[in-house]
Design a protein around this motif. Structure first.
Motif, short mmCIF file in Angstrom:
data_model
loop_
_atom_site.label_atom_id
_atom_site.label_comp_id
_atom_site.label_asym_id
_atom_site.label_seq_id
_atom_site.Cartn_x
_atom_site.Cartn_y
_atom_site.Cartn_z
N MET B 152 0.96 -1.20 0.00
CA MET B 152 0.02 -0.16 0.12
C MET B 152 0.92 1.40 -0.04
O MET B 152 0.49 2.45 -0.46
CB MET B 152 -0.99 0.10 1.13
CG MET B 152 -2.08 -1.09 1.20
SD MET B 152 -3.54 -0.64 2.18
CE MET B 152 -3.00 0.34 3.43
N LEU B 153 2.05 1.05 0.47
CA LEU B 153 3.22 2.24 0.50
C LEU B 153 3.87 2.31 -0.73
O LEU B 153 4.83 3.14 -0.75
CB LEU B 153 3.85 2.18 1.65
CG LEU B 153 3.40 2.48 3.11
CD1 LEU B 153 4.22 1.65 4.24
CD2 LEU B 153 3.01 3.63 3.26
N ASN B 154 3.85 1.48 -1.56
CA ASN B 154 4.52 1.44 -2.95
C ASN B 154 4.30 2.76 -3.62
O ASN B 154 3.11 3.12 -3.80
CB ASN B 154 3.89 0.01 -3.78
CG ASN B 154 4.46 0.11 -5.14
OD1 ASN B 154 4.48 0.89 -6.08
ND2 ASN B 154 5.49 -0.94 -5.24
N GLN B 155 5.20 3.19 -4.30
CA GLN B 155 5.39 4.49 -4.84
C GLN B 155 4.58 4.50 -6.07
O GLN B 155 4.09 5.56 -6.59
CB GLN B 155 6.67 4.76 -4.69
CG GLN B 155 7.45 5.25 -3.59
CD GLN B 155 6.68 6.16 -3.18
OE1 GLN B 155 6.82 7.59 -3.42
NE2 GLN B 155 6.27 5.93 -1.64
N ASP B 156 4.50 3.50 -6.84
CA ASP B 156 3.86 3.35 -8.27
C ASP B 156 2.48 3.14 -8.16
O ASP B 156 1.59 3.87 -8.82
CB ASP B 156 4.55 2.23 -9.07
CG ASP B 156 6.01 2.61 -9.20
OD1 ASP B 156 6.43 3.66 -9.48
OD2 ASP B 156 6.56 1.50 -9.49
N PHE B 157 1.98 2.08 -7.51
CA PHE B 157 0.23 1.96 -7.33
C PHE B 157 0.01 1.61 -6.10
O PHE B 157 -1.21 1.18 -5.62
CB PHE B 157 0.22 0.59 -8.36
CG PHE B 157 0.90 -0.65 -7.90
CD1 PHE B 157 0.33 -1.42 -6.74
CD2 PHE B 157 2.06 -0.98 -8.41
CE1 PHE B 157 0.73 -2.52 -6.39
CE2 PHE B 157 2.48 -2.36 -7.86
CZ PHE B 157 2.10 -2.85 -7.03
N PRO B 170 0.25 16.13 -0.65
CA PRO B 170 1.52 15.68 -1.33
C PRO B 170 1.64 14.26 -1.16
O PRO B 170 1.24 13.87 -0.10
CB PRO B 170 2.44 16.58 -0.85
CG PRO B 170 1.90 17.20 0.46
CD PRO B 170 0.49 17.28 0.29
N ALA B 171 2.54 13.42 -1.98
CA ALA B 171 2.71 12.35 -1.77
C ALA B 171 3.55 11.90 -0.64
O ALA B 171 4.40 12.68 -0.04
CB ALA B 171 3.57 11.69 -3.04
N PHE B 172 3.37 10.83 -0.13
CA PHE B 172 4.45 10.27 1.15
C PHE B 172 5.48 9.40 0.71
O PHE B 172 5.09 8.43 -0.12
CB PHE B 172 3.25 9.65 2.07
CG PHE B 172 3.97 9.00 3.23
CD1 PHE B 172 4.70 9.81 4.14
CD2 PHE B 172 4.05 7.51 3.37
CE1 PHE B 172 5.47 9.03 5.22
CE2 PHE B 172 4.73 7.09 4.71
CZ PHE B 172 5.30 7.85 5.47
N ALA B 173 6.51 9.66 0.90
CA ALA B 173 7.72 8.74 0.23
C ALA B 173 7.82 7.36 0.61
O ALA B 173 8.68 6.52 0.17
CB ALA B 173 8.90 9.49 0.64
N GLY B 174 7.05 7.31 1.87
CA GLY B 174 7.30 5.66 2.22
C GLY B 174 8.25 5.25 2.63
O GLY B 174 9.11 5.78 3.33
N THR B 175 8.92 4.04 2.13
CA THR B 175 9.96 3.41 2.60
C THR B 175 11.29 3.67 1.51
O THR B 175 12.25 2.97 1.82
CB THR B 175 9.92 1.76 2.58
OG1 THR B 175 9.68 1.43 1.23
CG2 THR B 175 8.75 1.28 3.45
N ALA B 178 14.65 7.99 4.52
CA ALA B 178 15.06 7.45 5.72
C ALA B 178 13.82 8.02 6.87
O ALA B 178 13.24 7.20 7.49
CB ALA B 178 16.39 8.18 6.23
N ASP B 179 13.61 9.29 6.72
CA ASP B 179 12.52 9.60 7.58
C ASP B 179 11.10 9.35 7.53
O ASP B 179 10.49 8.76 8.53
CB ASP B 179 12.35 11.27 7.67
CG ASP B 179 13.59 11.97 8.02
OD1 ASP B 179 14.44 11.37 8.58
OD2 ASP B 179 13.92 13.20 7.94
N SER B 180 10.76 9.07 6.18
CA SER B 180 9.48 8.50 5.95
C SER B 180 9.37 6.94 6.36
O SER B 180 8.05 6.42 6.73
CB SER B 180 9.07 8.95 4.46
OG SER B 180 9.76 8.18 3.70
N ALA B 181 10.38 6.42 6.03
CA ALA B 181 10.31 4.89 6.36
C ALA B 181 10.31 4.64 7.79
O ALA B 181 9.24 3.98 8.19
CB ALA B 181 11.41 4.11 5.92
#
Lengths: 278, 316
Positions: B152-157, B170-175, B178-181
């Motif tokens: 669900m945190l995947n950047q593409d889909f 704004p988008a969430f950088a997910g994993t 560093a900070d967003s992971a």
């Protein structure tokens, strides 16, 4: 003012419903995604219904890592049920003995030792457990897995909590009437313990079903893996296939979701009873 | 004066010696049924709990190459010194403590807020459904649900970014960053755990003394004031239990890391338990168990603190 009074609860309920749906969404997304290809996901990630009920992913996981899915399912069922039965039996008797006479020589040691194992980082306990299994010749066996999984702190705490709730007089008067300790257990305690035993069994089942690390480490080969372990292996080792991973995740989760939906009141109550004052 | 006393004492001790042992044996024999009941449980605890812990602590004092053999070389505190001197371990430890502090505070405050909301009359009708939704992540297999979150945190889909962008956020950088992971793990674990803490608070709230609240209301105290001065003090048992469980589980965070971030990116989520695990994978058993022992001591110390808090006399 009166409009506000009516609007307030409505907004509160809407907000809470939205939050609840957010909590459930990952489960929904899991099911829908297992029917959708990665390409379809790229086009529309949030689609609520799959384009078609494409079972390709489910047929693709007939074999995971060369082992038939039935083997994983069988292992999950067998290990979970046996470990839970053993856990219920040993923790019920153990908690009962510790409750009846907490100050007998050695009893405090067992209780304290048990609570200590709760605090050790489990992931690192598993490696020495591997050595222990090796020394006593249980490595890779169902018996070894089942015995290790039978140690579940919360189940013990649930029983302790229950025994403490029984009026002491009930047991003491039976003792006065000449009943042995065994008779007190079987004639006084067990008849009223049925609901607790059921709840502990249920929660033990839920908890053992999701175990993965001990099984991954102690199982000598993939044909002893359970569904969560096969899933983890799929997530890392066998090359990542999104749709198949979702299908296997759905199969791993579905039995628990169904069981929980059927028994939620009992499960939630049981968890709380175990948590409250251990 | 000295010698007669001494002889009398030691003679006495000699005469008493068989006494306590006999009394012990008798006690054990009298309660043999209880001992038999405890036996299977005690055997499991010893074999699969205490023995492995002792073994693990022992290994932390041995040299890596010989750690698992029968003729282990003991090196004293060398592994502990090496671990403490390792900058990545200190980084890992501070990450773990930060993660734990953040998670404990977030989980407990959200759980308390949810429990207060759910205990009121407003949400009564849907309470069963709300509780069910909050509790579902607690019982479902983490390996499966964390994998779902990873995708669900995947950047593409992934659904997370799709939802954010459809709301114009704004988008969430997910994993990927560093900070967003780090934040992603906090959120995913919050989702996984908060339902448990909520129902513990809820149960405690149902046991509150209503007359105190009533009296305060009569005296004109507002709801916020009553929550702070009447409810929270009475919630001490739930606060203690929840902090205990939260501390133990967040300090040991492992499954979420191995499934979602694998310690990355750039060691941003390399918590102690995961770092120690990777050392195991590299066959650095001494260092790995030294880390485990340090973590164990921290868990023990914090648990003791919480225990003291819950047993503290109430001065109110």
């Amino acid at each position: 003012m009166s409009a506000m009074r009516r609007l307030g609860p409505l907004i509160a309920n809407l907000a809470m419903t939205a939050l609840a749906l957010m909590f459930l969404y990952p489960f929904y997304w899991l099911i829908v995604s297992s029917f959708r290809s990665q390409e379809a996901m790229l086009v529309n990630p949030l689609r609520l219904m799959p384009e078609s009920f494409d079972l390709a992913a489910y047929t693709s996981i007939r074999l995971v890592g060369g082992v038939p899915i039935e083997v994983y399912s069988f292992n999950s069922m067998l290990i979970t049920v046996l470990a839970t039965v053993l856990a219920v039996a040993t923790t019920a008797l153990g908690a009962y003995a510790l409750y009846r006479r907490p100050h007998l020589p050695g009893f405090k040691f067992v209780q304290f030792g048990f609570l200590l194992t709760m605090m050790y980082p489990a992931m690192l306990l598993v490696i020495p457990v591997y050595l222990v299994m090796f020394r006593i010749g249980l490595l890779g066996t169902y018996a070894g897995l089942v015995m290790f999984l039978a140690l579940q702190p919360i189940l013990f705490l649930m029983f302790s909590q229950f025994f403490r709730s029984i009026p002491r007089d009930l047991m003491d008067s039976a003792k006065m009437d000449g009943a042995s300790e065994w008779q007190v257990l079987t004639r006084v305690v067990l008849p009223i313990a049925q609901p607790v035993v059921n709840t502990v069994f249920l929660i033990g089942f839920l908890l053992n079903w999701k175990q993965w690390l001990p099984i991954l480490v102690v199982a000598a080969s993939p044909d002893r893996y359970t569904l969560p372990v096969a899933l983890l292996a799929m997530n890392t080792e066998y090359g990542i296939n999104f749709q198949s991973t979702m299908a296997l995740a759905a199969l791993t989760t579905a039995p628990i979701v169904v069981l929980f939906l059927l028994t939620q009141r009992r499960v939630i109550g049981g968890f709380v009873a175990g948590a409250v004052k251990g | 004066m000295q010698s007669p006393m001494l002889t009398a004492n030691s003679a006495n001790a000699g005469a008493l010696q068989p006494g306590p042992v006999m009394a012990w044996m008798l006690l054990i024999w009298q309660h043999r049924v209880l001992y038999l009941m405890l036996l299977p449980f005690a055997a499991l605890t010893l074999t699969f709990g205490l023995w492995p812990i002792a073994l693990s602590i022992l290994v932390s004092f041995t040299e890596n190459q010989t750690a698992l053999s029968d003729a282990a070389t003991y090196v004293g505190l060398e592994n502990f010194q090496a671990v403490i001197a390792d900058p990545e371990f200190r980084h890992s430890l501070s990450l773990t403590l930060l993660y734990t502090a953040l998670s404990v505070v977030l989980n407990l405050s959200l759980a308390l807020a949810l429990a207060l909301a759910l205990s009121g009359p407003t949400l009564k009708r849907g309470a069963t459904f709300y509780k069910l939704a909050l509790f579902m992540p607690v019982v479902t297999p983490e390996v499966a649900t964390f994998i779902v979150w990873k995708w669900m945190l995947n950047q593409d889909f992934g659904a997370v970014n799709a939802a954010l962008s459809s709301l114009g956020l704004p988008a969430f950088a997910g994993t990927t960053k560093a900070d967003s992971a780090f934040i992603a793990l906090v959120i995913v674990e919050l989702w996984h755990h908060v339902g448990f803490y909520t129902v513990v608070f809820l149960t405690n709230l149902q046991l509150l003394d209503a007359s105190l609240d009533e009296a305060a209301r009569m005296d004109g105290a507002g709801r916020a004031r009553r929550i702070w001065s009447i409810w929270i003090p009475q919630l001490r048992p739930a606060i203690a239990i929840n902090s205990l469980y939260a501390l133990i589980s967040f300090l040991k965070t492992f499954t979420a890391v191995i499934v979602i971030t694998k310690g990355g990116p750039n060691f941003a989520t390399n918590f102690v338990s995961y770092y120690a695990y990777t050392k195991f994978d590299l066959a650095q058993y001494g260092k790995a168990t030294a880390m485990a022992t340090i973590l164990f001591v921290i868990v023990l110390a914090l648990t003791l603190l919480v225990h003291l808090y819950s047993e503290r006399k109430d001065y109110r």
